[in-house]
Design a protein around this motif. Structure first.
Motif, PDB file in Angstrom:
ATOM      1  N   PRO A 119       0.811  -1.218   0.000  1.00  0.00           N
ATOM      2  CA  PRO A 119       0.000   0.000   0.000  1.00  0.00           C
ATOM      3  C   PRO A 119       0.845   1.269   0.000  1.00  0.00           C
ATOM      4  O   PRO A 119       0.528   2.230  -0.709  1.00  0.00           O
ATOM      5  N   ALA A 120       1.919   1.277   0.771  1.00  0.00           N
ATOM      6  CA  ALA A 120       2.769   2.470   0.826  1.00  0.00           C
ATOM      7  C   ALA A 120       3.396   2.763  -0.529  1.00  0.00           C
ATOM      8  O   ALA A 120       3.539   3.930  -0.918  1.00  0.00           O
ATOM      9  N   GLN A 121       3.784   1.724  -1.251  1.00  0.00           N
ATOM     10  CA  GLN A 121       4.362   1.929  -2.576  1.00  0.00           C
ATOM     11  C   GLN A 121       3.332   2.509  -3.542  1.00  0.00           C
ATOM     12  O   GLN A 121       3.657   3.375  -4.365  1.00  0.00           O
ATOM     13  N   VAL A 122       2.093   2.045  -3.453  1.00  0.00           N
ATOM     14  CA  VAL A 122       1.046   2.606  -4.310  1.00  0.00           C
ATOM     15  C   VAL A 122       0.831   4.072  -3.969  1.00  0.00           C
ATOM     16  O   VAL A 122       0.778   4.934  -4.861  1.00  0.00           O
ATOM     17  N   ARG A 123       0.731   4.363  -2.677  1.00  0.00           N
ATOM     18  CA  ARG A 123       0.483   5.743  -2.253  1.00  0.00           C
ATOM     19  C   ARG A 123       1.644   6.665  -2.596  1.00  0.00           C
ATOM     20  O   ARG A 123       1.464   7.874  -2.776  1.00  0.00           O
ATOM     21  N   ALA A 124       2.842   6.107  -2.728  1.00  0.00           N
ATOM     22  CA  ALA A 124       4.031   6.933  -2.938  1.00  0.00           C
ATOM     23  C   ALA A 124       4.176   7.447  -4.362  1.00  0.00           C
ATOM     24  O   ALA A 124       5.001   8.326  -4.601  1.00  0.00           O
ATOM     25  N   GLY A 125       3.398   6.934  -5.313  1.00  0.00           N
ATOM     26  CA  GLY A 125       3.610   7.480  -6.645  1.00  0.00           C
ATOM     27  C   GLY A 125       2.928   6.766  -7.788  1.00  0.00           C
ATOM     28  O   GLY A 125       3.147   7.122  -8.947  1.00  0.00           O
ATOM     29  N   HIS A 126       2.085   5.774  -7.520  1.00  0.00           N
ATOM     30  CA  HIS A 126       1.355   5.136  -8.618  1.00  0.00           C
ATOM     31  C   HIS A 126       0.440   6.160  -9.264  1.00  0.00           C
ATOM     32  O   HIS A 126      -0.209   6.955  -8.584  1.00  0.00           O
ATOM     33  N   ASP A 127       0.373   6.143 -10.610  1.00  0.00           N
ATOM     34  CA  ASP A 127      -0.367   7.210 -11.299  1.00  0.00           C
ATOM     35  C   ASP A 127      -1.530   6.710 -12.149  1.00  0.00           C
ATOM     36  O   ASP A 127      -2.004   7.421 -13.035  1.00  0.00           O
ATOM     37  N   GLY A 128      -2.026   5.508 -11.894  1.00  0.00           N
ATOM     38  CA  GLY A 128      -3.141   4.987 -12.685  1.00  0.00           C
ATOM     39  C   GLY A 128      -4.194   4.345 -11.811  1.00  0.00           C
ATOM     40  O   GLY A 128      -4.157   4.452 -10.578  1.00  0.00           O
ATOM     41  N   PRO A 129      -5.160   3.657 -12.419  1.00  0.00           N
ATOM     42  CA  PRO A 129      -6.165   2.933 -11.638  1.00  0.00           C
ATOM     43  C   PRO A 129      -5.522   1.928 -10.702  1.00  0.00           C
ATOM     44  O   PRO A 129      -4.432   1.401 -10.978  1.00  0.00           O
ATOM     45  N   THR A 130      -6.178   1.649  -9.601  1.00  0.00           N
ATOM     46  CA  THR A 130      -5.577   0.827  -8.551  1.00  0.00           C
ATOM     47  C   THR A 130      -6.140  -0.585  -8.471  1.00  0.00           C
ATOM     48  O   THR A 130      -5.772  -1.341  -7.568  1.00  0.00           O
ATOM     49  N   ALA A 131      -7.011  -0.981  -9.399  1.00  0.00           N
ATOM     50  CA  ALA A 131      -7.498  -2.364  -9.414  1.00  0.00           C
ATOM     51  C   ALA A 131      -6.313  -3.303  -9.594  1.00  0.00           C
ATOM     52  O   ALA A 131      -5.439  -3.077 -10.433  1.00  0.00           O
ATOM     53  N   GLY A 132      -6.273  -4.357  -8.781  1.00  0.00           N
ATOM     54  CA  GLY A 132      -5.209  -5.339  -8.891  1.00  0.00           C
ATOM     55  C   GLY A 132      -3.949  -4.984  -8.149  1.00  0.00           C
ATOM     56  O   GLY A 132      -2.990  -5.757  -8.162  1.00  0.00           O
ATOM     57  N   LEU A 133      -3.912  -3.839  -7.473  1.00  0.00           N
ATOM     58  CA  LEU A 133      -2.716  -3.425  -6.734  1.00  0.00           C
ATOM     59  C   LEU A 133      -2.863  -3.746  -5.248  1.00  0.00           C
ATOM     60  O   LEU A 133      -3.963  -3.789  -4.712  1.00  0.00           O
ATOM     61  N   ALA A 134      -1.721  -3.930  -4.584  1.00  0.00           N
ATOM     62  CA  ALA A 134      -1.683  -4.159  -3.130  1.00  0.00           C
ATOM     63  C   ALA A 134      -2.652  -5.259  -2.740  1.00  0.00           C
ATOM     64  O   ALA A 134      -3.555  -5.068  -1.914  1.00  0.00           O
ATOM     65  N   ASP A 135      -2.449  -6.420  -3.316  1.00  0.00           N
ATOM     66  CA  ASP A 135      -3.295  -7.584  -3.090  1.00  0.00           C
ATOM     67  C   ASP A 135      -3.533  -7.805  -1.594  1.00  0.00           C
ATOM     68  O   ASP A 135      -2.598  -7.793  -0.796  1.00  0.00           O
ATOM     69  N   GLY A 136      -4.800  -7.987  -1.235  1.00  0.00           N
ATOM     70  CA  GLY A 136      -5.142  -8.288   0.145  1.00  0.00           C
ATOM     71  C   GLY A 136      -5.370  -7.090   1.029  1.00  0.00           C
ATOM     72  O   GLY A 136      -5.577  -7.251   2.239  1.00  0.00           O
ATOM     73  N   HIS A 137      -5.368  -5.879   0.469  1.00  0.00           N
ATOM     74  CA  HIS A 137      -5.595  -4.670   1.254  1.00  0.00           C
ATOM     75  C   HIS A 137      -6.845  -3.944   0.772  1.00  0.00           C
ATOM     76  O   HIS A 137      -7.165  -3.952  -0.416  1.00  0.00           O
ATOM     77  N   ALA A 138      -7.529  -3.318   1.725  1.00  0.00           N
ATOM     78  CA  ALA A 138      -8.743  -2.565   1.408  1.00  0.00           C
ATOM     79  C   ALA A 138      -8.403  -1.281   0.660  1.00  0.00           C
ATOM     80  O   ALA A 138      -7.359  -0.659   0.886  1.00  0.00           O
ATOM     81  N   GLN A 139      -9.308  -0.904  -0.236  1.00  0.00           N
ATOM     82  CA  GLN A 139      -9.209   0.363  -0.941  1.00  0.00           C
ATOM     83  C   GLN A 139     -10.449   1.190  -0.636  1.00  0.00           C
ATOM     84  O   GLN A 139     -11.484   0.650  -0.232  1.00  0.00           O
ATOM     85  N   ALA A 140     -10.330   2.512  -0.831  1.00  0.00           N
ATOM     86  CA  ALA A 140     -11.428   3.388  -0.430  1.00  0.00           C
ATOM     87  C   ALA A 140     -11.633   4.524  -1.427  1.00  0.00           C
ATOM     88  O   ALA A 140     -10.672   5.039  -2.017  1.00  0.00           O
ATOM     89  N   ASN A 141     -12.896   4.904  -1.585  1.00  0.00           N
ATOM     90  CA  ASN A 141     -13.285   6.114  -2.307  1.00  0.00           C
ATOM     91  C   ASN A 141     -13.129   7.316  -1.381  1.00  0.00           C
ATOM     92  O   ASN A 141     -13.198   7.179  -0.150  1.00  0.00           O
ATOM     93  N   LEU A 142     -12.980   8.490  -1.970  1.00  0.00           N
ATOM     94  CA  LEU A 142     -12.822   9.720  -1.204  1.00  0.00           C
ATOM     95  C   LEU A 142     -13.837  10.761  -1.647  1.00  0.00           C
ATOM     96  O   LEU A 142     -14.058  10.950  -2.848  1.00  0.00           O
TER      97      LEU A 142
END
Length: 253
Positions: A6-29
């Motif tokens: 999750p920290a790696q995604v939050r640190a700079g991923h720039d696209g849709p997050t489906a399929g990322l950080a397997d096993g962790h919850a994702q949230a709308n804002l």
């Protein structure tokens, strides 16, 4: 699914997050001025299927108990800035737009249950095809709350017909991230005219024998923003979620 944390995604991923950080919850804002926060809270309470709340911040705060040290103004891949219901910007960093009076709501996302679907051998066509999940505005009106009103939005996944009941069972035990589908089959029953033209996200291509399955979607508050026209709001860009540190199992009954 990827091995990104999750920290790696939050640190700079720039696209849709489906399929990322397997096993962790994702949230709308959705973040709104404090004088609109009760309307949003009431809207989510009255419409828990598309708007299951995972956390609410104090005014002006960009931290959340869902991810230690995270910054809600910076750590999503892309944001949407709204003024009077109109989209005015889609930055990758919303800190310049964040205000001291904003109250942020984090709402459960169906990407959270995709790891469980994968473990149950239910294919994820949008992940296979490396596109954003398709989302559609329906003709089902949400229960209004204060100044907020608008239609329910759904996400759609093509599921092999013989695995529809598996998909239903897997997701039904995760109501905090939308739970079981709201509809299976004919999109016209939801007022959707063309599955190849989603309102948000990307078109996905079905395989032979696939059936469209629709889940309530946390983009619903954005449809309410467009319909109700609050003076200001910040949301995630559809499909570009806040990836939390919370394991998906925390939201499984």
């Amino acid at each position: 699914m990827t091995t990104m944390t999750p920290a790696q995604v939050r640190a700079g991923h720039d696209g849709p997050t489906a399929g990322l950080a397997d096993g962790h919850a994702q949230a709308n804002l959705i973040a709104v001025p404090a004088d609109w926060a009760y309307d949003v809270l009431l809207f989510t309470q009255r419409n828990p299927k598309p708007c299951p709340v995972l956390d609410v911040t104090d005014p002006g705060r960009t931290s959340t108990v869902l991810a230690d040290g995270a910054d809600l103004a910076r750590d999503l891949p892309r944001y949407r800035i709204w003024e009077h219901g109109e989209l005015v910007d889609e930055p990758t960093d919303a800190s310049a737009h964040w205000r001291d009076d904003l109250v942020a709501f984090l709402i459960g996302c169906s990407f959270t249950f995709e790891s469980a679907l994968k473990r149950a051998h239910v294919p994820l066509r949008h992940v296979e095809q490396r596109v954003n999940v398709p989302m559609y505005v329906t003709d089902r009106e949400c229960r209004p709350a204060g100044r907020l009103h608008g239609p329910m939005v759904v996400s759609m996944r093509y599921v092999p017909a013989d695995l529809v009941e598996t998909a239903r069972a897997v997701t039904a035990v995760m109501p905090a991230v939308h739970g079981a589908p709201v509809h299976v089959g004919d999109p016209a029953a939801l007022g959707i005219a063309d599955l190849d033209r989603p309102d948000f996200g990307d078109r996905t291509v079905p395989h032979y024998g696939d059936v469209p399955v629709f889940w309530a979607c946390g983009v619903t508050p954005q449809a309410a923003v467009m319909a109700s026209k609050p003076p200001f709001a910040i949301t995630h860009a559809p499909g570009h979620m806040f990836v939390t540190d919370v394991p998906d199992t925390a939201y499984r009954l």
